[in-house]
Design a protein around this motif. Sequence first.
Motif: not given
Length: 352
Positions: A21-25, A80-83
């Motif tokens: 659910k990264v906003p703009d993957p 980035r997957r870990r936000r």
Amino acid sequence: MPITTLRQLLDEATEKLNITKVPDPRYDARALLMSAYQLSPAQYLLYEHDAPEALIPRVLPDAEALSAATTLFQANVDRRRRREPLQQILGTAGFYGLDFLVTKDVLCPRADTETLVDAVLGNLMPEQIGAVHTAPSVDSTCVARTEVENPAVDTSSSEHSVDKCPDFLAHVDNDGESLLDVCTGSGCIAIALTKFGAFHDTTAVDISDAALAIARQNAERLLITEAVDFTLLRSDMFSALAERTEDGALKRYDVIVSNPPYIPSAVVDELEPEVRDYEPRIALDGTADGLRFYRILAAESVRYLKPGGRIYLEIGYDQGERVPALLEAAGFQEVTVIRDFGGNDRVVAAHL
């Protein structure tokens, strides 16, 4: 299916980021890929349908460099997957056309904060000017304002507004003036204003030694061609400034700016993971009601501004009534709410 092209690498990374659910993957995956493989946007478009090996030697020198780039890309996608914020992974963030170094010790510069810089430089659009608060004894062009929702805040001096841009915002001349930035963080506001605003004397303060170290690096990188006096001080708000005097008197400034911590404590834990888990809480938490640092700024700025001096404060979208009330109570004039390009209240400006 084996990965055969850079586009396929991008597609796979985009899907991984989308799952978490990264906003703009797609955007983030592309930025991480170009950074790891040292590609410009034009180079990515040129090679996106080629295998990564096609980058040797036109972009990367050899197979060892290619292997290192692939390892770095996958590691950064996992971060980035870990936000973890994209800016922290890349190590830089764009602000007002400049690239600033960022780490976990500073807030990542936001596009909304550029509204504050625009206000100081006189680059506002007419639709950004919101309520201009005045004393009750105003002329017939003024219209009544509604009472704010928080009855604990005294808004008796902001019962009226005028629908025009005040002169101190419409006719800005910063040439040769002095600037104070309180809660400077990465230094993005102070540095952008010093570079583009013709200030000759800038002081930027922060309570965090780690943040000041980043601000110092940014100033050394971005102000290298500017012949200005740029000073960074460790200070809990105005505390260190009390020791800076000119002929025995407090040093006063033409302009004070600040993007202080303004999020209520209970709300910080509800923010998106990128902010809640990775950015410094000290730069976010405005205590119970989010107004602690505005109270200090309103009360103390009058001591550090020259007569007629101006103040510009970034605010939260829902603070466009309460922060102006604090400035008015401290004696500021023409307290003006300025909207960002999303239509949200973003900056409060005023003058003595």
